[in-house]
Design an enzyme around this catalytic site. Structure first.
Site, PDB file in Angstrom:
ATOM      1  CB  SER A   1      -0.871   0.007   1.268  1.00 29.34           C
ATOM      2  OG  SER A   1      -1.657   1.185   1.323  1.00 29.34           O
TER       3      SER A   1
ATOM      4  CE1 TYR B   1      -3.946  -2.254   5.137  1.00 30.53           C
ATOM      5  CE2 TYR B   1      -3.245   0.005   4.767  1.00 30.53           C
ATOM      6  CZ  TYR B   1      -3.673  -1.210   4.278  1.00 30.53           C
ATOM      7  OH  TYR B   1      -3.818  -1.386   2.920  1.00 30.53           O
TER       8      TYR B   1
HETATM    9  P1  NAP Z   1     -11.340  -6.305   0.463  1.00 28.98           P
HETATM   10  O1  NAP Z   1     -12.188  -5.785  -0.635  1.00 28.98           O
HETATM   11  O2  NAP Z   1     -11.785  -6.164   1.877  1.00 28.98           O
HETATM   12  O3  NAP Z   1     -11.013  -7.869   0.160  1.00 28.98           O
HETATM   13  C1  NAP Z   1     -10.169  -8.569   1.033  1.00 28.98           C
HETATM   14  C2  NAP Z   1     -10.014  -9.979   0.546  1.00 28.98           C
HETATM   15  O4  NAP Z   1      -9.107 -10.671   1.418  1.00 28.98           O
HETATM   16  C3  NAP Z   1     -11.301 -10.778   0.552  1.00 28.98           C
HETATM   17  O5  NAP Z   1     -11.270 -11.713  -0.510  1.00 28.98           O
HETATM   18  C4  NAP Z   1     -11.245 -11.506   1.886  1.00 28.98           C
HETATM   19  O6  NAP Z   1     -12.083 -12.664   1.836  1.00 28.98           O
HETATM   20  C5  NAP Z   1      -9.754 -11.829   1.950  1.00 28.98           C
HETATM   21  N1  NAP Z   1      -9.206 -12.067   3.294  1.00 28.98           N
HETATM   22  C6  NAP Z   1      -9.291 -11.301   4.394  1.00 28.98           C
HETATM   23  N2  NAP Z   1      -8.668 -11.901   5.428  1.00 28.98           N
HETATM   24  C7  NAP Z   1      -8.171 -13.079   4.952  1.00 28.98           C
HETATM   25  C8  NAP Z   1      -7.449 -14.144   5.525  1.00 28.98           C
HETATM   26  N3  NAP Z   1      -7.108 -14.156   6.831  1.00 28.98           N
HETATM   27  N4  NAP Z   1      -7.103 -15.184   4.754  1.00 28.98           N
HETATM   28  C9  NAP Z   1      -7.453 -15.219   3.438  1.00 28.98           C
HETATM   29  N5  NAP Z   1      -8.144 -14.241   2.840  1.00 28.98           N
HETATM   30  C10 NAP Z   1      -8.510 -13.179   3.590  1.00 28.98           C
HETATM   31  O7  NAP Z   1      -9.885  -5.635   0.418  1.00 28.98           O
HETATM   32  P2  NAP Z   1      -9.133  -4.866  -0.758  1.00 28.98           P
HETATM   33  O8  NAP Z   1      -9.453  -3.425  -0.612  1.00 28.98           O
HETATM   34  O9  NAP Z   1      -9.333  -5.533  -2.047  1.00 28.98           O
HETATM   35  O10 NAP Z   1      -7.615  -5.055  -0.276  1.00 28.98           O
HETATM   36  C11 NAP Z   1      -6.824  -6.119  -0.792  1.00 28.98           C
HETATM   37  C12 NAP Z   1      -5.355  -5.809  -0.539  1.00 28.98           C
HETATM   38  O11 NAP Z   1      -5.043  -4.538  -1.119  1.00 28.98           O
HETATM   39  C13 NAP Z   1      -5.003  -5.721   0.942  1.00 28.98           C
HETATM   40  O12 NAP Z   1      -3.720  -6.277   1.146  1.00 28.98           O
HETATM   41  C14 NAP Z   1      -4.952  -4.221   1.185  1.00 28.98           C
HETATM   42  O13 NAP Z   1      -4.085  -3.887   2.243  1.00 28.98           O
HETATM   43  C15 NAP Z   1      -4.435  -3.718  -0.141  1.00 28.98           C
HETATM   44  N6  NAP Z   1      -4.761  -2.316  -0.416  1.00 28.98           N
HETATM   45  C16 NAP Z   1      -6.046  -1.935  -0.671  1.00 28.98           C
HETATM   46  C17 NAP Z   1      -6.297  -0.586  -0.975  1.00 28.98           C
HETATM   47  C18 NAP Z   1      -7.673  -0.096  -1.339  1.00 28.98           C
HETATM   48  O14 NAP Z   1      -7.809   1.104  -1.590  1.00 28.98           O
HETATM   49  N7  NAP Z   1      -8.684  -0.920  -1.410  1.00 28.98           N
HETATM   50  C19 NAP Z   1      -5.247   0.348  -0.966  1.00 28.98           C
HETATM   51  C20 NAP Z   1      -3.959  -0.099  -0.668  1.00 28.98           C
HETATM   52  C21 NAP Z   1      -3.726  -1.427  -0.421  1.00 28.98           C
HETATM   53  P3  NAP Z   1     -12.589 -13.415   3.180  1.00 28.98           P
HETATM   54  O15 NAP Z   1     -13.092 -12.374   4.109  1.00 28.98           O
HETATM   55  O16 NAP Z   1     -13.619 -14.389   2.701  1.00 28.98           O
HETATM   56  O17 NAP Z   1     -11.364 -14.131   3.707  1.00 28.98           O
END
Ligand code: NAP
Length: 261
Positions: A143, A157
């Site tokens: 991130s 985080y």
């Molecule tokens: P999201 O929409 O909340 O999706 C998270 C995903 O991770 C879901 O598939 C969830 O499914 C899974 N997950 C959560 N805990 C888990 C575990 N213990 N084991 C296996 N799977 C797990 O999140 P996102 O926004 O796409 O974020 C994904 C990644 O991008 C993260 O690493 C986040 O830090 C990074 N990121 C996101 C943003 C943003 O703006 N969205 C910005 C910077 C970085 P289940 O709950 O079914 O396990």
């Protein structure tokens, strides 16, 4: 322009929604066999079905990145189904907010266990199969928050996301003899279910702080992850790519005001 990734076996953790779903669909669209991994298998099944409906090959797998046994089972599932692993996208992550004064030790541990230790456990589990292929690709989702920027509520985080980058720099050296590269994408604010949960006010203010004047899409991140996985990126390892619409660039609010438009 790029050599085909057809039939490469790719695991994407946290791919039942959000950025992981975008990555899984993108890799599926270029012909990879994609293992869609999340704790709740129904979501993973939906994404695997989407990939199949678009003509790709995918399977759903229930896996929890906080569990070494679960990650070992995930790697085994890919090897049993498709004979090996070529690409791991270690993407699963959570971002619950808690200000320092209220943050408990359990809050801190939970975020580190998922985002940082979970990255390690997914990679560790896939390493034997990646090595057996004679080359491999690991793409970590970090991130901008932590490595570059800060945001109240996200000390744990930010630490987890900066920690991932420290991890990949030494991992890159250790994995180089096996011709496995490891790189990280660093998303800015990407429109996902997870981000949507932070509320419209957050989304509006974030959009206003981005020079390209839009939140990122999951495809913006998936395209960068795909690049790191190509044969043409074979000489890039231990590196990071910020994909944020220029969000980290303005040195002040005035810089944004000066943009006009
Ligand atoms: P999201 O929409 O909340 O999706 C998270 C995903 O991770 C879901 O598939 C969830 O499914 C899974 N997950 C959560 N805990 C888990 C575990 N213990 N084991 C296996 N799977 C797990 O999140 P996102 O926004 O796409 O974020 C994904 C990644 O991008 C993260 O690493 C986040 O830090 C990074 N990121 C996101 C943003 C943003 O703006 N969205 C910005 C910077 C970085 P289940 O709950 O079914 O396990």
């Amino acid at each position: 322009m790029f050599a085909s990734l057809k039939d490469r076996v790719c695991i994407v953790t946290g791919s039942s929604k959000g950025i992981g779903r975008g990555i899984a669909r993108r890799f599926g669209a270029v012909g990879c066999k994609v293992l869609v991994v999340a704790r709740h298998v129904e979501g993973a099944e939906r994404v695997a079905a989407e990939i199949a409906a678009a003509g790709g090959t995918a399977a759903a797998h229930a896996g929890d990145v906080t569990s070494p046994e679960s990650m070992d089972a995930m790697a085994r599932a890919a090897v049993e189904r498709w004979g090996g692993i070529d690409i791991l996208c270690a993407n699963a992550g959570i971002f619950p907010a808690a200000k320092l004064a209220e943050m408990t030790a359990a809050d801190f541990d939970h975020v580190i266990a998922t985002n940082l230790k979970g990255t390690f456990l997914a990679i560790k589990a896939c390493l034997p199969a990646l090595k057996a292929r004679g080359q491999g690709r690991i793409v970590v989702t970090s991130s901008i928050t932590g490595p570059i920027t800060g945001y109240p509520g996200w000390t744990h985080y930010g630490a987890s996301k900066a920690g991932q980058l420290g991890f990949i720099r030494t991992a890159a050296i250790e994995l180089a003899p096996s011709r496995i590269t490891i790189n990280a994408v660093m998303p800015g604010n990407i429109m996902t279910e997870g981000l949507d949960g932070l509320g419209q006010d957050y989304l509006d203010k974030m959009t206003a702080s981005i020079p390209l004047r839009r939140l990122g899409s999951v495809d913006d991140i998936a395209n960068a992850a795909l690049f790191f996985a190509t044969d043409e990126a074979a000489y890039i390892t231990g590196q990071t790519l910020v994909i944020d619409g220029g969000q980290v660039l303005p040195e002040s609010m005035m810089a944004l005001d000066e943009m006009g438009g």
